[in-house]
Write an enzyme that holds these catalytic residues in place. Sequence first.
Site, PDB file in Angstrom:
ATOM      1  N   VAL A 150     -15.313  33.602  91.754  1.00 23.87           N
ATOM      2  CA  VAL A 150     -16.400  34.580  91.751  1.00 23.87           C
ATOM      3  C   VAL A 150     -17.523  34.172  90.791  1.00 23.87           C
ATOM      4  O   VAL A 150     -17.290  33.441  89.830  1.00 23.87           O
ATOM      5  CB  VAL A 150     -15.890  35.989  91.383  1.00 23.87           C
ATOM      6  CG1 VAL A 150     -14.999  36.542  92.491  1.00 23.87           C
ATOM      7  CG2 VAL A 150     -15.145  35.995  90.054  1.00 23.87           C
ATOM      8  N   LYS A 179     -20.016  31.779  77.670  1.00 24.49           N
ATOM      9  CA  LYS A 179     -21.211  32.563  77.928  1.00 24.49           C
ATOM     10  C   LYS A 179     -20.912  33.720  78.875  1.00 24.49           C
ATOM     11  O   LYS A 179     -21.711  34.639  79.009  1.00 24.49           O
ATOM     12  CB  LYS A 179     -22.279  31.668  78.596  1.00 24.49           C
ATOM     13  CG  LYS A 179     -22.622  30.429  77.823  1.00 24.49           C
ATOM     14  CD  LYS A 179     -23.538  29.528  78.697  1.00 24.49           C
ATOM     15  CE  LYS A 179     -23.543  28.119  78.159  1.00 24.49           C
ATOM     16  NZ  LYS A 179     -24.171  27.174  79.096  1.00 24.49           N
ATOM     17  N   GLY A 180     -19.754  33.637  79.534  1.00 23.90           N
ATOM     18  CA  GLY A 180     -19.477  34.540  80.640  1.00 23.90           C
ATOM     19  C   GLY A 180     -19.504  36.021  80.315  1.00 23.90           C
ATOM     20  O   GLY A 180     -19.816  36.844  81.178  1.00 23.90           O
ATOM     21  N   ASP A 195      -8.044  34.372  84.006  1.00 26.76           N
ATOM     22  CA  ASP A 195      -7.665  33.623  85.204  1.00 26.76           C
ATOM     23  C   ASP A 195      -6.300  32.971  84.948  1.00 26.76           C
ATOM     24  O   ASP A 195      -5.273  33.632  85.062  1.00 26.76           O
ATOM     25  CB  ASP A 195      -8.785  32.605  85.461  1.00 26.76           C
ATOM     26  CG  ASP A 195      -8.613  31.811  86.736  1.00 26.76           C
ATOM     27  OD1 ASP A 195      -8.060  32.347  87.696  1.00 26.76           O
ATOM     28  OD2 ASP A 195      -9.051  30.641  86.765  1.00 26.76           O
TER      29      ASP A 195
HETATM   30  P1  IMP Z   1      -8.647  31.084  81.979  1.00 30.39           P
HETATM   31  O1  IMP Z   1      -8.528  30.316  80.704  1.00 30.39           O
HETATM   32  O2  IMP Z   1      -8.197  30.264  83.163  1.00 30.39           O
HETATM   33  O3  IMP Z   1      -7.995  32.435  81.935  1.00 30.39           O
HETATM   34  O4  IMP Z   1     -10.166  31.338  82.280  1.00 30.39           O
HETATM   35  C1  IMP Z   1     -11.106  31.110  81.341  1.00 30.39           C
HETATM   36  C2  IMP Z   1     -12.503  31.082  81.837  1.00 30.39           C
HETATM   37  O5  IMP Z   1     -12.636  30.464  83.098  1.00 30.39           O
HETATM   38  C3  IMP Z   1     -13.120  32.436  82.026  1.00 30.39           C
HETATM   39  O6  IMP Z   1     -13.536  32.994  80.816  1.00 30.39           O
HETATM   40  C4  IMP Z   1     -14.293  32.082  82.919  1.00 30.39           C
HETATM   41  O7  IMP Z   1     -15.370  31.645  82.120  1.00 30.39           O
HETATM   42  C5  IMP Z   1     -13.764  30.932  83.748  1.00 30.39           C
HETATM   43  N1  IMP Z   1     -13.394  31.412  85.094  1.00 30.39           N
HETATM   44  C6  IMP Z   1     -12.163  31.709  85.559  1.00 30.39           C
HETATM   45  N2  IMP Z   1     -12.219  32.133  86.837  1.00 30.39           N
HETATM   46  C7  IMP Z   1     -13.517  32.104  87.180  1.00 30.39           C
HETATM   47  C8  IMP Z   1     -14.232  32.460  88.380  1.00 30.39           C
HETATM   48  O8  IMP Z   1     -13.693  32.902  89.408  1.00 30.39           O
HETATM   49  N3  IMP Z   1     -15.581  32.292  88.328  1.00 30.39           N
HETATM   50  C9  IMP Z   1     -16.237  31.826  87.236  1.00 30.39           C
HETATM   51  N4  IMP Z   1     -15.613  31.513  86.096  1.00 30.39           N
HETATM   52  C10 IMP Z   1     -14.264  31.648  86.069  1.00 30.39           C
HETATM   53 MG    MG Z   2     -15.393  32.364  79.948  1.00 32.13          MG
END
Ligand code: IMP
Ligand code: MG
Length: 172
Positions: free
Chosen positions: A150, A40-41, A100
């Site tokens: 965040v 949803k982000g 992330d």
């Molecule tokens: P990744 O797979 O770790 O790159 O991150 C995937 C998802 O984690 C992102 O699309 C966000 O929805 C969530 N996410 C990562 N870091 C944050 C943060 O600091 N705040 C809120 N959601 C996060």
């Molecule tokens: Mg996300």
Amino acid sequence: MDKISVLISKEAIETRIQEMADKINQDYAGKEVHLVGILKGSVFFVCELAKRLTIPVTMDFMSVSSYGAGTESSGRVKIVMDLAESIKDKHVIIVEDIIDSGNTLNYLMPVLSNRQPASMKLIALLDKPDRRVKEVPIDDVGFVIPDAFVVGYGLDYAQKYRNLPYIGIVEI
Ligand code: IMP
Ligand code: MG
């Protein structure tokens, strides 16, 4: 109520999204783009971006989970809701809230490129490079941020604070 401090203001976000939209308008002049928002982000970002595009735009969404209710990526990625339409022969731009660990997009990009889009790019509002575990080719980023959790502008903490019009740091 958690304590939240502003990291990136609404005005700064909107200025940057306009710049990102201008770049897409230039890069894709004469083409149509198909925005794929990752739920949803990315919803706030994808809407604000789409409103600023002057080329023809179509939009679709998919939902992927890699996080539980906490703040750490589980590393396991699952498509919770797939796209409604085929992306074959379309100029796809994947629109994500934040990169992330990289787990989500590292999993998703090969899945989507197997569906044979005409082209595929990835843009993200935020990038937290310090936390990267898996490599992800990002074509454009709104803001590179430090390693802090965040919220706001679509990003949540345990599903809350997505509606904040700015990006803030939660003091957990
Ligand atoms: P990744 O797979 O770790 O790159 O991150 C995937 C998802 O984690 C992102 O699309 C966000 O929805 C969530 N996410 C990562 N870091 C944050 C943060 O600091 N705040 C809120 N959601 C996060
Ligand atoms: Mg996300």
